[in-house]
Design a protein around this motif. Structure first.
Motif, short mmCIF file in Angstrom:
data_model
loop_
_atom_site.label_atom_id
_atom_site.label_comp_id
_atom_site.label_asym_id
_atom_site.label_seq_id
_atom_site.Cartn_x
_atom_site.Cartn_y
_atom_site.Cartn_z
N HIS A 47 3.37 -3.31 -9.01
CA HIS A 47 2.35 -3.80 -7.98
C HIS A 47 1.70 -2.96 -6.38
N ILE A 48 0.72 -2.47 -6.62
CA ILE A 48 0.77 -1.12 -5.71
C ILE A 48 -1.10 -1.93 -5.27
N HIS A 49 -1.72 -2.29 -4.15
CA HIS A 49 -2.51 -2.88 -4.20
C HIS A 49 -4.08 -1.82 -3.90
N GLY A 50 -3.65 -0.74 -3.60
CA GLY A 50 -4.36 0.68 -3.38
C GLY A 50 -2.97 1.69 -2.26
N TYR A 51 -4.04 3.36 -2.15
CA TYR A 51 -3.03 4.47 -1.69
C TYR A 51 -4.04 5.21 -0.86
N GLN A 71 -3.28 3.34 10.83
CA GLN A 71 -3.24 2.10 10.87
C GLN A 71 -4.60 1.38 10.21
N MET A 72 -5.86 2.77 11.35
CA MET A 72 -7.05 1.62 10.81
C MET A 72 -6.98 2.07 8.86
N ALA A 73 -6.92 3.09 8.44
CA ALA A 73 -6.72 3.32 6.80
C ALA A 73 -6.37 2.26 5.88
N LEU A 74 -4.81 1.64 6.68
CA LEU A 74 -4.37 0.72 6.16
C LEU A 74 -4.91 -0.55 5.69
N LYS A 75 -5.67 -1.26 6.99
CA LYS A 75 -6.90 -2.17 7.28
C LYS A 75 -8.36 -1.89 6.48
N LEU A 76 -8.56 -1.06 6.46
CA LEU A 76 -9.80 -0.46 5.28
C LEU A 76 -9.40 -0.14 4.02
N VAL A 77 -8.08 -0.22 3.13
CA VAL A 77 -8.13 0.27 2.19
C VAL A 77 -7.28 -1.83 1.54
N ASP A 78 -6.86 -2.01 2.30
CA ASP A 78 -6.79 -3.67 2.36
C ASP A 78 -7.40 -4.88 2.12
N GLY A 79 -9.41 -4.24 3.38
CA GLY A 79 -10.12 -4.60 2.76
C GLY A 79 -10.74 -4.18 1.33
N MET A 80 -10.41 -3.37 0.36
CA MET A 80 -10.82 -2.63 -0.96
C MET A 80 -10.74 -3.87 -2.28
N VAL A 111 -8.43 5.72 -0.03
CA VAL A 111 -8.53 5.82 1.08
C VAL A 111 -8.16 7.23 1.21
N VAL A 112 -8.22 8.28 1.65
CA VAL A 112 -8.41 10.06 1.93
C VAL A 112 -8.30 9.84 3.77
N VAL A 119 0.89 -1.04 0.39
CA VAL A 119 0.22 -0.21 -0.25
C VAL A 119 1.10 1.17 -0.52
N GLY A 120 0.50 1.80 -1.14
CA GLY A 120 1.57 3.25 -0.95
C GLY A 120 0.44 4.67 -0.19
N TYR A 121 1.46 4.86 0.45
CA TYR A 121 1.42 5.98 1.37
C TYR A 121 1.92 7.36 1.45
#
Length: 457
Positions: A234-238, A438-447, A294-295, A204-206
């Motif tokens: 390969h990046i799953h999300g941002y 940390q909650m943003a990482l959890k959310l984007v991981d489930g998207m 996720v913003v 995940v790219g921050y």
């Protein structure tokens, strides 16, 4: 030549200010309508008062000071973001937009006569001294800031690198004043920071964007390229972190939104003259290639940062996590005045893709997550609606008027709205202590990949 518009958190100095061009709107307004008889009468009243002050005040005050104070008083009575800059202040503002200047690295505003810290800039004297958002600066070098206007307060804190400034601070929850001495430095604004995180579903790219200066768009694209190289393509999300971002240039807000949108409206502006109304649309070319986004937002997310947040949220390109944003929906135009500085004047309001103004309302996240277990401190969480003479929302619409929110992933139901009791104390150098992140990482991981849909007007 068309004026260049700028969006900024009104009254905030140090970063997020913008340069203008030729003062055509000022000339046009003067040429279109002659003052009425009542206007001449009021100007005569002003002249009479000025004469009395010059002849009878206990000392002979400089005329330029009287005029400066009168002009700024007139503008401050309109809204919190209009003001007059003398030649030196205008020059300082132009230096700030270059992303490098001398000072302490504090973003400050003024409300109810108080000089308030919005946020310290990362890795500056202000942040290293432990100055916090919401701190009230009550003294600068032993002199009270009560009655000191914002421009003069900023001038007091600026100076040659290597020189010192002492500040006395009132901090919420602490009864005794906090005294700090800081050494001025050349402040170089690193507007974009990036980092790669590993999650169960992939990298995940921050990306943290501190302000919308003149290079925000290019720097965002550079950050995405660097993250892709680190992740070998390969990046799953941002995660786009816009917390405590006070805004900046309108064209850069449009550019950053366009980077992540393949279609849809970004923002529109409406002013007094319908011929000046404008609408900006995405031109295609999502640099994240539909990867979930996720913003991150909080009460310090303002102006240009709110444009990007609303554009990505209402076009269903991103989910927003955090707390409600600042709520500044007005546009300021910089109008240079020959040999006499510049006028910063509110000339329009901006509207999100749904046609709704966020003035006073802000952007409400899809997933509410606070950064503290305690309720938000109203003293520290300043918003647009708290500012004197703030505009009321012109649309008067509620969240019911917004496009339907996209279905939240199942993981969103498992995200608490505040940290647990045993959550570690926040340490800026340790991402594991940043609960919202940390909650943003959890959310984007489930998207999953995002299928965008343009917001309805």
């Amino acid at each position: 030549m068309r004026l260049r518009n700028s969006l900024m958190l009104g009254g905030v100095f140090i970063v997020g200010l913008a340069m203008g061009t030729v003062a055509q709107p000022l000339q046009r307004a003067m040429g279109q309508q002659a003052p009425s008889d009542s206007t001449y009468q009021q100007l005569s009243l002003f002249g009479d008062i000025l004469t009395q002050i010059k002849e009878n005040y206990v000392i002979d005050p400089p005329s330029d000071t009287l005029i400066y104070n009168a002009v700024n008083g007139m503008l401050a009575g309109l809204d919190p973001h209009s003001s007059y800059m003398n030649a030196q202040q205008y020059a300082d503002m132009q230096v700030q937009t270059s992303g490098q200047f001398g000072g302490l690295g504090l973003e400050v505003t003024q409300t109810a006569g108080l000089l308030k810290v919005i946020t310290p800039i990362d890795d500056t004297p202000g942040s290293r001294a432990g100055i916090k958002p919401g701190d009230i600066i009550v003294e600068i070098n032993g002199h009270s800031t009560q009655g000191l206007n914002l421009d003069d307060a900023v001038t007091e804190m600026r100076g040659a690198p290597g020189t010192q400034v002492s500040l006395t601070i009132k901090r919420s929850g602490i009864n005794t004043p906090v005294h700090v001495t800081l050494t001025r430095e050349i402040i170089k604004i690193q507007d974009v920071k990036d980092r790669l995180f590993t999650t169960p579903d992939g990298p995940v790219g921050y990306i943290r964007l501190d302000s919308f200066d003149q290079d925000a768009g290019p720097h965002i694209r550079q950050a995405v390229n660097q993250l892709e190289q680190q992740a070998h393509g390969h990046i799953h999300g941002y995660i786009l972190d816009l917390r405590d971002n006070p805004g900046g240039l309108l064209d850069q807000a449009v550019a950053v939104s366009d980077d992540f949108l393949s279609s849809g409206e970004i923002v529109s502006t409406r002013g007094r003259h319908p011929e000046d109304d404008q609408v900006w649309y995405a031109q295609g070319g999502d640099i994240a290639v539909a990867a979930p986004i996720v913003v991150l937002t909080n009460a310090g997310t303002a102006s240009a940062a709110e444009i990007v947040t609303a554009a990505l949220q209402q076009n269903r390109r991103a989910l927003v996590l955090g707390t409600k944003t600042f709520g500044k929906g007005s546009v300021q135009t910089i109008m240079p005045i020959a040999n006499a500085g510049a006028l910063r004047l509110t000339t329009a309001l901006y509207f999100t893709p749904s046609g709704r103004s966020i003035q006073d309302y802000g952007v409400t996240p899809n997933v509410i997550v606070h950064d503290s277990r305690t309720p938000e401190d109203a003293f520290a969480q300043l918003r647009e609606t708290d500012l004197l003479h703030a505009f009321a929302n012109p649309t008067g619409q509620t969240t019911a008027s917004l496009p339907p929110a996209p279905p939240l992933p199942a993981v969103a139901k498992t995200i608490p709205d505040k940290p647990p009791v045993n959550w570690p104390t926040f340490d800026p150098s340790n991402p594991a202590t940043d609960f919202q992140l940390q909650m943003a990482l959890k959310l984007v991981d489930g998207m999953g990949p995002v299928h965008t849909a343009t917001a309805a007007n």
